[in-house]
Enzyme design. Sequence first.
Site, PDB file in Angstrom:
ATOM      1  N   SER A   1       0.817  -1.209   0.000  1.00 14.31           N
ATOM      2  CA  SER A   1       0.000   0.000   0.000  1.00 14.31           C
ATOM      3  C   SER A   1       0.853   1.264   0.000  1.00 14.31           C
ATOM      4  O   SER A   1       0.577   2.209  -0.731  1.00 14.31           O
ATOM      5  CB  SER A   1      -0.955   0.009   1.194  1.00 14.31           C
ATOM      6  OG  SER A   1      -2.061  -0.820   0.929  1.00 14.31           O
TER       7      SER A   1
ATOM      8  N   SER B   1      -2.900  -7.692  -6.494  1.00  9.30           N
ATOM      9  CA  SER B   1      -2.548  -6.609  -5.588  1.00  9.30           C
ATOM     10  C   SER B   1      -3.681  -5.597  -5.485  1.00  9.30           C
ATOM     11  O   SER B   1      -3.951  -5.061  -4.412  1.00  9.30           O
ATOM     12  CB  SER B   1      -1.261  -5.932  -6.031  1.00  9.30           C
ATOM     13  OG  SER B   1      -1.289  -5.637  -7.398  1.00  9.30           O
TER      14      SER B   1
ATOM     15  N   ASN C   1      -6.225  -7.339  -3.115  1.00  7.83           N
ATOM     16  CA  ASN C   1      -5.881  -7.760  -1.757  1.00  7.83           C
ATOM     17  C   ASN C   1      -4.880  -6.903  -1.005  1.00  7.83           C
ATOM     18  O   ASN C   1      -4.811  -6.984   0.211  1.00  7.83           O
ATOM     19  CB  ASN C   1      -5.329  -9.183  -1.781  1.00  7.83           C
ATOM     20  CG  ASN C   1      -6.339 -10.182  -2.288  1.00  7.83           C
ATOM     21  OD1 ASN C   1      -7.458 -10.246  -1.795  1.00  7.83           O
ATOM     22  ND2 ASN C   1      -5.950 -10.949  -3.279  1.00  7.83           N
ATOM     23  N   TYR C   2      -4.081  -6.136  -1.703  1.00  9.42           N
ATOM     24  CA  TYR C   2      -2.974  -5.482  -1.018  1.00  9.42           C
ATOM     25  C   TYR C   2      -3.013  -3.964  -1.003  1.00  9.42           C
ATOM     26  O   TYR C   2      -2.395  -3.347  -0.152  1.00  9.42           O
ATOM     27  CB  TYR C   2      -1.651  -5.923  -1.631  1.00  9.42           C
ATOM     28  CG  TYR C   2      -1.304  -7.334  -1.283  1.00  9.42           C
ATOM     29  CD1 TYR C   2      -0.822  -7.643  -0.014  1.00  9.42           C
ATOM     30  CD2 TYR C   2      -1.478  -8.368  -2.188  1.00  9.42           C
ATOM     31  CE1 TYR C   2      -0.517  -8.941   0.332  1.00  9.42           C
ATOM     32  CE2 TYR C   2      -1.167  -9.675  -1.857  1.00  9.42           C
ATOM     33  CZ  TYR C   2      -0.691  -9.955  -0.599  1.00  9.42           C
ATOM     34  OH  TYR C   2      -0.401 -11.234  -0.254  1.00  9.42           O
ATOM     35  N   ILE C   3      -3.666  -3.389  -1.969  1.00  4.43           N
ATOM     36  CA  ILE C   3      -3.659  -1.938  -2.033  1.00  4.43           C
ATOM     37  C   ILE C   3      -4.905  -1.390  -1.352  1.00  4.43           C
ATOM     38  O   ILE C   3      -6.030  -1.695  -1.758  1.00  4.43           O
ATOM     39  CB  ILE C   3      -3.609  -1.473  -3.498  1.00  4.43           C
ATOM     40  CG1 ILE C   3      -2.291  -1.917  -4.126  1.00  4.43           C
ATOM     41  CG2 ILE C   3      -3.792   0.025  -3.586  1.00  4.43           C
ATOM     42  CD1 ILE C   3      -2.227  -1.718  -5.617  1.00  4.43           C
TER      43      ILE C   3
END
Length: 829
Positions: free
Chosen positions: A583, A784, A787-789
């Site tokens: 992030s 991403s 799930n990640y950003i």
Amino acid sequence: MSSSDSDDVPLSRRKQSKPISSDDDSDVPLGKRRKTNGASKLIKEESDSDYGSRRTLSKASSARSTSSLSDANDSSSDSSGSDVPLAKRGATTNGRAKKPTSYKDESSDDSSSEDEVPLAKKKSAAPKKKPASKPAPAKKTNGKVKKESSPPPTKRKTTASSSKKRIKEEEDDSSANRKRIKKEEEEDEKEQEHQWWLDMENQDDSVKWTTLHHNGVMFAPDYVPLPSNIKMKYDGKPISLAPEVEEIAGFFGSMLETDHARNPVFQKNFFNDFRKVARQYKTQPEIKEFAKCDFTSMFEYFQEQREKKKAMTKEDKAKIKAEKEALKEKYGFATLDGRKEKVGNFMVEPPGLFRGRGEHPKTGCLKLRVLPEMVTLNLSKDAPIPPPPAGHKWAGIEHDNTKSWLATWKENINGSTKYVFLGADSSLKGISDMKKFELARELKGKVKEIRARYTAELKDKVMFTRQRATAVWLIDHLALRAGNEKGQEEADTVGCCSLRYEHVTLEKPNILHLDFLGKDSIRFQKSVEVDDQVFKNIKLFKKEPAAVGDDLFDRLKTSDLNKYLQEQMPGLTAKVFRTYNASITFQEQLALLTPKDGTMAEKLLAYNRANREVAILCNHQRTVSKNHSVQMEKIVDKIRALKYQRHKIKQTMLTLEPKLAKKRPELAEPESDLEDEWIEKHEEDLIEKDKEKARQKFAKDNEKRQSEKEKPLPASDLKDILKSLDAKLKDLVKERKTGKVINADKFTIERCDNNLLKIDERIATQRAAMVDKDENKSTALSTSKMNYIDPRITIAWCDKYEVPFEKIYTKTLRDKFKWAAVVDGSWEF
DNA sequence: GTCGGAACTTAGCAGGTTCTCG
DNA sequence: CGAGAACCTGCTAAGTTCCGAC
């Protein structure tokens, strides 16, 4: 672009909201890794053949790591090397931007961009407008949605820009528009859905619901035997199989042409299980050898069915769709605390062959049909128990409100537990998603301290501590996974703690080469410059066991690592670093790459690039499509064709005015990458294409004439055209020899210059597209993004740069991230 | 502490659908 | 307007983390 008045310089923005977390500079040490620098953006790629050579060079996935290494080498110091890919980009800067002219001035003309959004999608944009009826307060405070602090009172912000938009829209009161808005509002009303994200204070983690109702799960349809003329062959002869046996043969037959079916382990496992069942049913003759099985007629049959399905009439397709909808209506929703929520996967997994990834020892094994007797449901006591399919019983019923699953069963291959959960857009998933990102943000505040501690511990006397510190270093800098132990019966993949001797090699001053298979057997291959002490430590760890197969961190387990992290911040585990680094990298890259006054396309490009940085950091890969190189070759050819055009224009100019050669030497310079041989062929192709076109036009014209009862054109017409094309080709050949363009006087220098400009532009566009495509060939952005950003970074960015987030998030993602839509352009991760 | 299992997140792929370009 | 690329969604495998029993 006058509206940019509200935009600050992206970077400075970060500083502004400092006071909130006093040491938010803490990410600086690592920040170096992300420095990227705008400079690389400016690098122009000179040769288009460059692609060709790189492609050959980069066979495996080495392109990335190669560049990483060279980066590391000439970047002066301790940049940790995960900045790898940044150098490569370049050229792409604005190429793409040219295409979609419709976005051009998004600020003044939103109706156009709005109109591009299909109605269905609008919904989520609508709420934005609503609160505008209230006086829009200066809500720009700063959208921090901290756990403790109470959230902003209104649902959504109203920025200057969006209210502007709204006004504009209301002025435009075509009835269609009004209708549309009304519809949006109705849907909005319906969706007055309890916005849990406005009330996160008293969230009790352990209790997930008070009441939970649902209709159970859907089972795979019963097996329908194949028509009697479709049979597998054994030893050359068609063989009759009991439906139970035939079904399994069919599993294999339907995937005959896949890599799975060609994998020997898959074949072996499949055949074992297949044979067992065949024996139970006393198949005659007994099936003993895989090599004697012939599934082709089955395969062909399935192919045929597939074709048929594709060719179905619209009505039939609609019917099937409607049936699906009906089932979804029944099983697709649950009622949680009185609110309707979507169920994620309400269908239990159908039987089939286990498609284990990588070298999974059990790949190809038979996955058995799940029966109601194996399925346990979870719902509240007041909920009626959904009736199991006729003649069946449920394995059990639970009423556990600390669990979020609706149904569970055990799978027969690995004995692992499968679940039915609510969908990604549900409150339960949303809450935990938001908590995940809040935890990562909390790490942002503490990361400085944590880094200081493990950096110091890199030199600890105690080996265990040293290993732990080194492992955390890797996790933090390379976004590695924790790396739990794995069993014999699983694919041999590793994460940080399970790295082995053979996965790392060291190179002189401080370069660490990593090469191992990670989750999903995806290869992680990067070379990075590491901290000197980390380098020393790994050398030390490698010395001790000194054998292939030994653990690099022989005294460290993931539980030790997580326990250590928890001590420094409650809730902190290894995976939080991945979220945090993803992030924060994204936010920084985005700020760096977004052109303040760029076109919509440029902004989107910047977004995707920032996204790609994260994907690369997390090593999210996808298989390169079979014809990627073909597609690339096509673009290269397109560029060549353009260069050829440029070449001809220049030639024309010089023919018109030979003196120009001195004044403008660039006109006389040969085009790179254009060989005589190629030109010859290209000219022939061009003429041939023209001929073909002429023929087709001729045929078409005559068809038309015939239908209009006119006389057909004489064949000589076509002949004439073809002849003139032949002549043209001859001219071209001549021109090639003399360097003089025969009909140059049809042009003027001015026109040529104009054309040159256009061609240059098109070449730039194509080049950019090519670079972009190549960079993307093996990188998957979706993981991403999903799930990640932190979605709030995206929402804030969209707000700030007036990008409609329909352009970024698909419907599914918008639904998943609806909790994030409360922030405005000033929000920071 | 070690082990295994439960619960939940993360992951790539396959196949369908939509978009784009010739 | 049809083929092929790009995009999207559903599926389910493969991780992480936590927790409880020994």
